[in-house]
Scaffold this motif. Structure first.
Motif, PDB file in Angstrom:
ATOM      1  N   ILE A 186       1.071  -0.962  -0.002  1.00 19.08           N
ATOM      2  CA  ILE A 186      -0.022   0.005   0.016  1.00 19.08           C
ATOM      3  C   ILE A 186       0.770   1.306  -0.068  1.00 19.08           C
ATOM      4  O   ILE A 186       0.503   2.293  -0.569  1.00 19.08           O
ATOM      5  CB  ILE A 186      -1.018   0.009   1.251  1.00 19.08           C
ATOM      6  N   GLN A 187       2.057   1.101   0.685  1.00 16.16           N
ATOM      7  CA  GLN A 187       2.865   2.231   0.492  1.00 16.16           C
ATOM      8  C   GLN A 187       3.523   2.576  -0.810  1.00 16.16           C
ATOM      9  O   GLN A 187       3.654   3.740  -1.246  1.00 16.16           O
ATOM     10  CB  GLN A 187       4.138   2.109   1.617  1.00 16.16           C
ATOM     11  N   GLU A 188       3.943   1.443  -1.393  1.00 19.38           N
ATOM     12  CA  GLU A 188       4.468   1.570  -2.597  1.00 19.38           C
ATOM     13  C   GLU A 188       3.370   2.052  -3.857  1.00 19.38           C
ATOM     14  O   GLU A 188       3.722   2.936  -4.574  1.00 19.38           O
ATOM     15  CB  GLU A 188       5.068   0.192  -3.411  1.00 19.38           C
ATOM     16  N   LYS A 189       2.269   1.597  -3.623  1.00 17.82           N
ATOM     17  CA  LYS A 189       1.152   2.178  -4.504  1.00 17.82           C
ATOM     18  C   LYS A 189       0.969   3.665  -4.101  1.00 17.82           C
ATOM     19  O   LYS A 189       0.829   4.386  -5.065  1.00 17.82           O
ATOM     20  CB  LYS A 189      -0.089   1.290  -4.041  1.00 17.82           C
ATOM     21  N   GLU A 191       3.167   5.649  -3.367  1.00 22.19           N
ATOM     22  CA  GLU A 191       4.251   6.665  -4.005  1.00 22.19           C
ATOM     23  C   GLU A 191       4.214   6.546  -5.480  1.00 22.19           C
ATOM     24  O   GLU A 191       4.515   7.689  -6.051  1.00 22.19           O
ATOM     25  CB  GLU A 191       5.320   5.852  -3.571  1.00 22.19           C
ATOM     26  N   GLN A 192       3.710   5.572  -6.104  1.00 18.23           N
ATOM     27  CA  GLN A 192       3.391   5.534  -7.687  1.00 18.23           C
ATOM     28  C   GLN A 192       1.987   6.435  -7.884  1.00 18.23           C
ATOM     29  O   GLN A 192       2.479   7.469  -8.743  1.00 18.23           O
ATOM     30  CB  GLN A 192       2.905   4.288  -8.166  1.00 18.23           C
ATOM     31  N   LEU A 193       1.262   6.576  -6.892  1.00 18.93           N
ATOM     32  CA  LEU A 193       0.090   7.441  -7.069  1.00 18.93           C
ATOM     33  C   LEU A 193       0.515   8.965  -6.969  1.00 18.93           C
ATOM     34  O   LEU A 193       0.044  10.067  -7.784  1.00 18.93           O
ATOM     35  CB  LEU A 193      -0.900   7.452  -6.178  1.00 18.93           C
ATOM     36  N   VAL A 194       1.479   9.273  -6.045  1.00 25.95           N
ATOM     37  CA  VAL A 194       2.083  10.679  -5.754  1.00 25.95           C
ATOM     38  C   VAL A 194       2.655  11.103  -6.866  1.00 25.95           C
ATOM     39  O   VAL A 194       2.449  12.380  -7.431  1.00 25.95           O
ATOM     40  CB  VAL A 194       2.664  10.622  -4.460  1.00 25.95           C
ATOM     41  N   ALA A 195       3.437  10.149  -7.534  1.00 22.34           N
ATOM     42  CA  ALA A 195       4.343  10.675  -8.633  1.00 22.34           C
ATOM     43  C   ALA A 195       3.692  10.972  -9.923  1.00 22.34           C
ATOM     44  O   ALA A 195       3.836  11.910 -10.545  1.00 22.34           O
ATOM     45  CB  ALA A 195       5.353   9.458  -9.051  1.00 22.34           C
ATOM     46  N   ARG A 196       2.370  10.110 -10.210  1.00 26.53           N
ATOM     47  CA  ARG A 196       1.588  10.380 -11.128  1.00 26.53           C
ATOM     48  C   ARG A 196       0.925  11.623 -11.062  1.00 26.53           C
ATOM     49  O   ARG A 196       0.552  12.262 -11.821  1.00 26.53           O
ATOM     50  CB  ARG A 196       0.654   9.268 -11.347  1.00 26.53           C
ATOM     51  N   PHE A 197       0.326  11.974  -9.834  1.00 29.82           N
ATOM     52  CA  PHE A 197      -0.361  13.005  -9.235  1.00 29.82           C
ATOM     53  C   PHE A 197       0.329  14.383  -9.638  1.00 29.82           C
ATOM     54  O   PHE A 197      -0.213  15.267 -10.144  1.00 29.82           O
ATOM     55  CB  PHE A 197      -0.731  13.142  -7.880  1.00 29.82           C
ATOM     56  N   LEU A 198       1.730  14.409  -9.209  1.00 21.35           N
ATOM     57  CA  LEU A 198       2.566  15.318  -9.486  1.00 21.35           C
ATOM     58  C   LEU A 198       3.223  15.651 -10.999  1.00 21.35           C
ATOM     59  O   LEU A 198       3.664  16.621 -11.469  1.00 21.35           O
ATOM     60  CB  LEU A 198       3.525  15.472  -8.531  1.00 21.35           C
ATOM     61  N   GLY A 199       3.156  14.740 -11.674  1.00 18.55           N
ATOM     62  CA  GLY A 199       3.545  14.521 -13.142  1.00 18.55           C
ATOM     63  C   GLY A 199       5.164  14.408 -13.114  1.00 18.55           C
ATOM     64  O   GLY A 199       5.829  14.941 -13.972  1.00 18.55           O
ATOM     65  N   LEU A 200       5.613  13.842 -12.325  1.00 16.11           N
ATOM     66  CA  LEU A 200       7.127  13.215 -11.981  1.00 16.11           C
ATOM     67  C   LEU A 200       7.425  11.818 -12.175  1.00 16.11           C
ATOM     68  O   LEU A 200       6.528  11.161 -12.049  1.00 16.11           O
ATOM     69  CB  LEU A 200       7.401  14.081 -10.666  1.00 16.11           C
ATOM     70  N   GLU A 201       8.743  11.559 -12.358  1.00 17.25           N
ATOM     71  CA  GLU A 201       9.013  10.408 -12.308  1.00 17.25           C
ATOM     72  C   GLU A 201       8.853   9.550 -11.236  1.00 17.25           C
ATOM     73  O   GLU A 201       8.583   8.325 -11.296  1.00 17.25           O
ATOM     74  CB  GLU A 201      10.643  10.317 -12.837  1.00 17.25           C
ATOM     75  N   SER A 203       8.523   9.389  -6.517  1.00 16.22           N
ATOM     76  CA  SER A 203       8.357   9.821  -5.353  1.00 16.22           C
ATOM     77  C   SER A 203       8.766   8.828  -4.074  1.00 16.22           C
ATOM     78  O   SER A 203       8.640   7.401  -4.501  1.00 16.22           O
ATOM     79  CB  SER A 203       6.942  10.449  -5.277  1.00 16.22           C
ATOM     80  N   MET A 204       8.942   9.483  -2.891  1.00 11.90           N
ATOM     81  CA  MET A 204       9.227   8.708  -1.892  1.00 11.90           C
ATOM     82  C   MET A 204       8.063   9.387  -0.567  1.00 11.90           C
ATOM     83  O   MET A 204       8.187  10.591  -0.445  1.00 11.90           O
ATOM     84  CB  MET A 204      10.572   8.739  -1.338  1.00 11.90           C
ATOM     85  N   ILE A 205       7.677   8.343   0.288  1.00 12.66           N
ATOM     86  CA  ILE A 205       6.650   9.012   1.287  1.00 12.66           C
ATOM     87  C   ILE A 205       7.458   8.853   2.631  1.00 12.66           C
ATOM     88  O   ILE A 205       8.288   8.085   2.816  1.00 12.66           O
ATOM     89  CB  ILE A 205       5.402   8.249   1.132  1.00 12.66           C
ATOM     90  N   ALA A 379      13.298   5.908  10.674  1.00 17.68           N
ATOM     91  CA  ALA A 379      11.998   6.494  11.229  1.00 17.68           C
ATOM     92  C   ALA A 379      11.130   5.155  10.573  1.00 17.68           C
ATOM     93  O   ALA A 379      11.153   4.487   9.795  1.00 17.68           O
ATOM     94  CB  ALA A 379      11.356   7.636  10.596  1.00 17.68           C
ATOM     95  N   THR A 380       9.972   4.942  11.435  1.00 19.79           N
ATOM     96  CA  THR A 380       9.055   4.017  11.421  1.00 19.79           C
ATOM     97  C   THR A 380       8.312   4.314  10.097  1.00 19.79           C
ATOM     98  O   THR A 380       7.646   5.599   9.905  1.00 19.79           O
ATOM     99  CB  THR A 380       8.007   3.932  12.419  1.00 19.79           C
ATOM    100  N   SER A 381       7.922   3.384   9.375  1.00 19.33           N
ATOM    101  CA  SER A 381       7.002   3.777   8.122  1.00 19.33           C
ATOM    102  C   SER A 381       5.611   4.217   8.231  1.00 19.33           C
ATOM    103  O   SER A 381       4.967   4.013   9.322  1.00 19.33           O
ATOM    104  CB  SER A 381       7.194   2.634   6.970  1.00 19.33           C
ATOM    105  N   MET A 382       5.177   4.701   7.242  1.00 21.29           N
ATOM    106  CA  MET A 382       3.603   5.198   7.390  1.00 21.29           C
ATOM    107  C   MET A 382       2.790   4.122   7.708  1.00 21.29           C
ATOM    108  O   MET A 382       2.753   3.091   7.188  1.00 21.29           O
ATOM    109  CB  MET A 382       3.356   5.895   6.180  1.00 21.29           C
TER     110      MET A 382
END
Length: 531
Positions: A186-189, A191-201, A203-205, A379-382
């Motif tokens: 779900i975290q990888e999903k 990150e892919q959504l954030v990159a697509r939302f911003l129009g960039l290659e 992202s990392m959360i 840090a503990t992941s999201m």
């Protein structure tokens, strides 16, 4: 013109001649409101702080001789010969002024912090050093201080339902970092959504927005690098810059002449003593400045960055979701190419109604951070339900849920912002910031009015945030309204009516700008035309 914030600033197309993606910008007037502090108000404000200082030292004298009880933390006698644990002036300010208006802050909320909320009623019998709960609740307080710009911080609806499902599937926590045993699909999903939302290659959360800045800037710059920072940047950006060990130089807020001068000097003179070229020059700015309500002059910064071959770090904590026709932040607002921003940072704590932050950019950049960012390694992941909240809200904003709910919220936020700012300006109070910014600072100036404004507004069932020194300049204390798409027109009118009443009561209508004439009804206008 000493500062670009003075009066109304309208940015021109000529400032963007060197930026290849800014030729179609500024299709509408872009204005920023700022009024100088009236001289009499400034004098009275300084006098107020002077009187408070005199009485503060008198109270400290009484505390020293145990005539008055001292509640503040102090060093023991045997510690005073060493490095003091507490800074004297900050402690002085805290015990003599902050405590007098502390009842405006840290107030317990016992409901969803949406457009309306419920507050726990409390009283103090020792001048706000301690509080007692009365057992009563102040219900249906209109929330004018939350960062819930798009209204997704609800306990019902699609986001809440999806978060419940994620909790049942994954649990509430991961109890590990991403690089150990804390990486979920779900975290990888997300990150892919954030990159697509911003129009960039890529992202990392990250699980914490503050750490996204403070722990990633040190991974990007170091000794031999130069950071050019806006003077009003958030504390997380300032801390990250200091931890990096880079040389830091500060330019005036949103002042392109100041920034360009620093860029020219940096290239002409290089590093101190050796005069070698800087390894890296990083410009650090925010999308919307949370205390000023101003929007960054991004097209001009992009043009300067390209001209002088620098890098750009953009913090979109308050602007992502809240600006732009598609809710994609200040880059979307100006119609820029997101690839012109080297490091795109933002948080999920505002418009998405969740927690954490992200960094987006080129794939090489994100791969580097996965290996070198302290926030990623330690840090503990999201939390999974938090990630699902963000996925659902972002999907709605993008319109991929099959509805127009996201577009409607973005439009409603823009309408509410324009309406609220216009009414405040007509009221005669001094407000700062850009006309399209949902962060609306209203100037209070005098220290006694900081606490009085918060209390009087709460009496009228309006929850506001009041801010004073040292979070603001000493003569620029303010109340900060945050407009939301969840606010109805009736709620805004109620808040405006209360502000008008309190403004008259506390004499807060300082504006010297000419006010428009009262609007005529359409029947009166027609009769005038006929005459």
């Amino acid at each position: 013109q000493k500062d670009n914030r003075h009066q109304h600033v309208r940015f021109s197309r000529e400032a963007n001649q060197n930026a290849p993606h800014t030729s179609s910008l500024y299709k509408k007037p872009f204005a920023e409101s700022f009024e100088e502090t009236p001289l009499l108000v400034a004098v009275l404000t300084y006098m107020g702080y002077g009187i408070l200082t005199v009485f503060g030292y008198l109270r400290d004298f009484l505390r020293h001789w145990s005539i008055q009880t001292c509640h503040v933390a102090r060093e023991k006698e045997e510690q005073k010969d060493f490095v003091p644990l507490y800074q004297d002036f900050e402690n002085f300010y805290t015990r003599n002024l902050y405590m007098r208006i502390r009842d405006n802050w840290n107030r317990p909320i016992c409901s969803v912090p949406g457009a309306k909320m419920n507050l726990v009623e409390r009283v103090s019998r020792d001048y706000n050093w301690t509080f007692e709960h009365t057992g009563r609740v102040v219900k249906d307080v209109i929330n004018m201080g939350s960062y819930n710009y798009l209204g997704f911080a609800d306990n019902t609806g699609a986001c809440a339902d999806a978060a419940v499902e994620a909790t049942e599937k994954y649990g509430v926590g991961v109890a590990s970092s991403r690089c150990e045993m804390g990486n979920l699909d779900i975290q990888e999903k997300l990150e892919q959504l954030v990159a697509r939302f911003l129009g960039l290659e890529s992202s990392m959360i990250f699980g914490m927005g503050f750490a996204t800045n403070s722990m990633n800037i040190p991974a990007l710059t170091g000794k031999g690098c130069l950071i050019l920072s806006d003077e009003l940047n958030h504390a997380s950006l300032v801390l990250g810059a200091r931890l990096s060990g880079s040389t830091i130089r500060v330019f005036k807020h949103n002042n392109m002449q100041s920034l360009e001068k620093l860029l020219r000097d940096a290239i002409a003179h290089g590093q101190p003593r050796t005069h070698r070229p800087w390894k890296k020059i990083l410009i650090v700015v925010e999308g919307i400045y949370s205390m000023e309500g101003s929007i960054v002059r991004l097209p001009e910064i992009v043009a300067l960055k390209k001209r002088y071959k620098a890098y750009l770090y953009l913090d979109e904590a308050h602007s992502i979701g809240a600006l732009g026709p598609n809710g994609r932040g200040v880059v979307d607002y100006f119609g820029l190419d997101p690839k012109d921003v080297d490091i795109m940072m933002g948080t999920f704590t505002k418009s998405f109604g969740a927690a954490g932050g992200y960094i987006a950019g080129k794939k090489d950049l994100i791969n580097f951070l996965r290996c070198h960012s302290h926030s990623a390694l330690y840090a503990t992941s999201m939390s999974p339900p938090v990630a699902q909240q963000i996925i659902t809200s972002m999907t709605i904003i993008m319109g991929e849920d099959g509805t127009t709910l996201g577009a409607d919220r973005i439009r409603r936020l823009s309408e509410n912002t324009t309406y609220f700012r216009r009414k405040l300006r007509e009221m005669g109070v001094v407000i700062y910031g850009n006309d399209d910014s949902p962060v609306v600072p209203m100037m209070l100036y005098m220290p006694a009015k900081i606490g009085a404004f918060g209390r009087e507004m709460l009496k009228r069932n309006i929850g506001t945030v009041v801010v004073g020194f040292p979070a603001t300049p000493i003569i620029e204390s303010r109340a900060r309204f945050c407009v939301s798409a969840a606010h109805t027109r009736e709620m805004l009118d109620t808040a405006l009516k209360a502000t008008d009443e309190v403004g008259d009561l506390l004499q807060l209508k300082y504006s010297r700008r000419e006010q428009p004439l009262p609007s005529l009804g359409w029947m009166a206008k027609e009769s005038l035309l006929q005459d």
